[in-house]
Design an enzyme around this catalytic site. Structure first.
Site, short mmCIF file in Angstrom:
data_model
loop_
_atom_site.label_atom_id
_atom_site.label_comp_id
_atom_site.label_asym_id
_atom_site.label_seq_id
_atom_site.Cartn_x
_atom_site.Cartn_y
_atom_site.Cartn_z
N PRO A 137 20.46 45.35 27.19
CA PRO A 137 20.23 46.13 25.97
C PRO A 137 19.67 45.24 24.85
CG PRO A 137 22.40 46.61 26.89
CD PRO A 137 21.86 45.44 27.66
N ALA A 138 18.91 45.83 23.96
CA ALA A 138 18.34 45.13 22.79
C ALA A 138 17.29 44.09 23.16
CB ALA A 138 19.44 44.49 21.95
N THR A 139 16.64 44.25 24.31
CA THR A 139 15.55 43.34 24.67
C THR A 139 14.18 44.01 24.57
OG1 THR A 139 15.88 43.90 27.01
CG2 THR A 139 16.99 41.93 26.17
N CYS A 186 14.44 38.64 26.52
CA CYS A 186 14.30 38.18 25.13
C CYS A 186 15.21 36.98 24.89
CB CYS A 186 14.65 39.31 24.17
SG CYS A 186 14.24 38.93 22.44
N GLY A 197 16.59 44.98 32.46
CA GLY A 197 16.84 44.12 31.29
C GLY A 197 18.08 44.50 30.53
N ARG A 210 29.50 45.56 24.15
CA ARG A 210 28.76 46.23 25.22
C ARG A 210 27.75 45.27 25.85
NH1 ARG A 210 25.03 51.60 24.33
NH2 ARG A 210 26.97 52.33 23.36
N ASP A 225 13.97 54.46 32.64
CA ASP A 225 14.41 53.60 31.55
C ASP A 225 15.93 53.43 31.60
OD1 ASP A 225 14.69 52.14 29.28
OD2 ASP A 225 14.03 53.70 27.88
N HIS A 236 -15.89 59.48 13.02
CA HIS A 236 -16.24 60.89 13.04
C HIS A 236 -15.02 61.72 13.43
CE1 HIS A 236 -20.39 59.37 12.95
NE2 HIS A 236 -19.93 58.46 13.79
N LYS A 249 13.18 47.14 25.90
CA LYS A 249 12.72 47.95 27.05
C LYS A 249 12.16 49.29 26.59
CE LYS A 249 16.56 48.15 29.26
NZ LYS A 249 17.34 47.48 28.19
N SER A 250 12.93 49.99 25.78
CA SER A 250 12.51 51.33 25.35
C SER A 250 11.24 51.27 24.50
CB SER A 250 13.63 52.03 24.59
OG SER A 250 14.74 52.27 25.43
#
Length: 667
Positions: free
Chosen positions: A87-89, A215, A85, A249, A182, A486, A91-92
């Site tokens: 970046p910024a979708t 995304c 995928g 990027r 990753d 508990h 994944k991490s």
């Protein structure tokens, strides 16, 4: 029993878990195969590998509760998850949640992030139980990720090779079960190389699952991009410059991105590849060729999480009569002190609930990249979940009911019940140590796998197994919830959310009078902890990092024919001391053993029991009678009185009140 284990002959096996005989009149031999192994169910603490050998007329059992090095059956627990995928979708974020879930289920899982290899050679994860400090790392600008830049391309490929080598080493040598690779892995060529490398190096013993995150929600992408600005690559850069660089990027990756399609399915059909696509953080999930227990568990988990801002509250029931008597298990009622805590709890929760609503209306919060949503959620419900035992039901009974104008939703769950003590239920801790020495020794030696004897007896692994549906429900839930349970249950749930190791599953210090608040965030979660103050009848916030490092204090024991116990005072550790320096007590004794601040809620009368220390004696004088105890210098009563005085003197406010009382009496 796991499919694909070594061949059976005609034999009768005795299971050490159930002591029941498994009569097998005629089972044909079968050679083990990789495909059979990877599709077998294997749950730590619930399944076992049983090898029966009777060629010489004898029986042999081999029981494995957890995967061990050299165990052929552990090949059933090998999975490589390959992220795909832009970046910024997310994944991490997804992989960290998956790692946390699998590790909590006792499958040794580790993330191998190519970005970490790029930023800092041999980068290691934080040792903090909650979010730790960010280390300085080498960063690269957007031009470095341009695929037409041959020098940087070869360097990035080299880092990918090194990271994949570490993953394979983890699975084959370091007893790993699941390795997560990753990285963006945006091209078919990169993914084909990964498949061939893993298959060749592992000889087909490791299954491969591709996890592609897609995304299309622009608002979510923008939030992810802005969240990246606080990451290690941009933390020291001007915000506008960093934002522009990351967008460039992203364009470089978009230029070469190839999603997994049917053509790639056909090309890799011989490798039996499986994949799952997650769109917009779980709103849509597409899976292909999913086979094997671990792969199925991963996909099931990914179907059940959401990006809602919410609070998950955890607390232990108020002090019960059995807590006061240091007895195991039972179904006793609350003491007066426990009722006082239960009455104070609704006031505190209602106050924090209102604060949470107001925070969502704040304009700064709406635009905060560290939250999930851009729109406040005003219609969230508040759930209160308890176990089926009296002490938790009684603790929850002080919350306003619907007939009294309350808007809480109550539900009790058997799966939230305390750890079952079987035939040892209701005995005191002292009886457990002195009358059931073998059981006590077994518990100290194998804290995670030890199961109490008799009907209903459980181990920590049994508790984890029955709490799995609860974890899935908590991940799925979009509303706020308070779980009154508990200490064992709270400890296990905290270890899940905080991603703590196996040792902390049994050793994390959890006491009465504490409330834990967990808020899921895009970067992980926020944890806050409050402690009840009896004198003010209110709660005050405590240092969550120091508290989450603390381990339970236990009574260590090592009994043999040449040993006899000697009571010896154990000094309470200061809060600044590392958790590794703590001694390790049974659940019911911890309330009295814990070092506390002024006016802190206590589960029992606050007396700190002594711990056992064992000194070797001459065999001629060694006594086998465990009731015979040599006292060290002072009697336990004198030590207890002195300790209570010391604790009182630490409380300046209480000392002042006592001084005034004494002065009034003198007058």
């Amino acid at each position: 029993m796991d499919a694909g284990d070594t061949s059976f002959g005609t034999a009768t096996a005795v299971s050490s878990l159930t002591s029941s005989k498994l009569n097998s009149p005629m089972i044909m031999s079968r050679a083990s195969s990789s495909s059979a192994l990877t599709s077998a169910i294997s749950i730590p603490g619930q399944t076992m590998n049983l090898h029966v050998v009777n060629s010489n007329g004898s029986e042999q059992n081999q029981l494995n509760l957890l995967p061990s090095k050299g165990d052929t059956g552990s090949e059933a627990l090998k999975l490589a998850i390959i992220c795909v995928g832009l970046p910024a979708t997310g994944k991490s974020y997804i992989t960290k949640k998956l790692q946390r879930y699998l590790n909590w289920m006792q499958y040794n899982t580790k993330i191998f992030n190519v970005g970490n290899t790029r930023r800092q050679k041999n980068a290691k994860p934080s040792g903090y139980p909650v979010q730790g400090p960010t280390l300085d790392r080498t960063s690269h600008d957007a031009n470095f990720f341009d695929h037409s830049n041959k020098d940087s391309f070869h360097q990035r490929e080299q880092w990918a090779r090194e990271t994949l080598d570490d993953l394979i080493q983890f699975l084959l040598v370091e007893q790993g079960n699941v390795g997560i690779f990753d990285a963006t892995n945006t091209t078919k060529a990169r993914r084909s190389w990964i498949i061939e490398t893993i298959t060749k190096r592992t000889e087909g013993a490791v299954k491969i699952l591709f996890l592609e995150s897609i995304c299309t929600d622009q608002e979510l992408i923008e939030k992810n991009i802005r969240l990246k600005l606080s990451g290690p690559d941009y933390k020291d850069m001007d915000r506008d410059l960093a934002l522009n660089d990351f967008r460039n990027r992203l364009k470089n990756y978009q230029a070469v991105y190839e999603t997994i399609d049917e053509e790639e399915e056909l090309e890799n059909e011989k490798y039996d590849i499986q994949y799952v696509k997650i769109m917009n953080a779980g709103k849509k999930v597409v899976s292909y060729n999913i086979s094997g227990y671990l792969s199925s568990q991963c996909v099931f988990f990914l179907l059940n999480f959401n990006l809602s801002d919410r609070q998950i509250w955890l607390t232990v029931n108020g002090e019960s009569e059995f807590n006061l008597a240091n007895r195991k298990g039972g179904d006793s009622k609350l003491t007066k002190r426990g009722e006082q805590f239960a009455r104070a709890l609704p006031k505190f929760i209602c106050k924090k609930r209102q604060e949470f609503k107001l925070r969502h209306l704040n304009k700064e919060y709406v635009n905060d990249e560290f939250s999930f949503h851009t729109k406040p959620q005003l219609e969230q419900e508040f759930n209160i979940w308890t176990s089926n035992l009296k002490r938790t039901l009684q603790t929850a009974s002080y919350f306003p009911q619907e007939k009294d104008g309350g808007d809480f939703h109550f539900k009790s769950f058997r799966m939230l019940n305390d750890l079952g003590c079987g035939s040892l239920d209701s005995i005191t801790e002292e009886e457990f140590r002195t009358k059931y020495v073998d059981e006590y020794r077994s518990q100290m030696a194998e804290k995670l796998t030890y199961r109490y004897p008799g009907l209903g007896g459980e181990s920590y692994l049994d508790v984890i197994s029955r709490l799995r549906p609860m974890i899935v429900e908590l991940e799925r839930l979009r509303d706020n919830v308070l779980i009154i349970s508990h200490r064992v249950i709270t400890r296990v749930l905290l270890c899940y959310f905080m991603n703590l190791n196996k040792e902390m599953l049994t050793e994390l210090d959890v006491q009465h009078g504490y409330i834990y608040c967990i808020e899921p965030k895009p970067y992980g979660l926020d944890l806050k902890i409050w402690q009840y103050d009896e004198m003010t009848d209110d709660f005050y916030e405590v240092d969550e990092i120091e508290l989450m490092k603390k381990k339970r204090k236990r009574v260590s024991i090592s009994i043999g024919s040449n040993f006899r116990p000697i009571f010896k005072k154990t000094v309470s550790p200061d809060s600044s001391i590392s958790s590794s320096e703590y001694s390790s007590s049974s659940e019911e004794e911890e309330d009295g053993m814990r070092r506390r601040g002024p006016n802190v809620y206590r589960g029992t009368d606050g007396i700190e029991p002594e711990s056992y220390e064992f000194s070797k004696m001459h065999s001629d004088t060694a006594s086998e009678d465990l009731d015979t105890v040599i006292m060290d210098e002072r009697s336990p009563a004198d030590q207890d009185i002195e300790h209570q005085v010391d604790e009182i003197l630490k409380n300046e406010k209480l000392v002042g009140l006592l001084r005034e009382k004494l002065q009034n009496l003198a007058l």
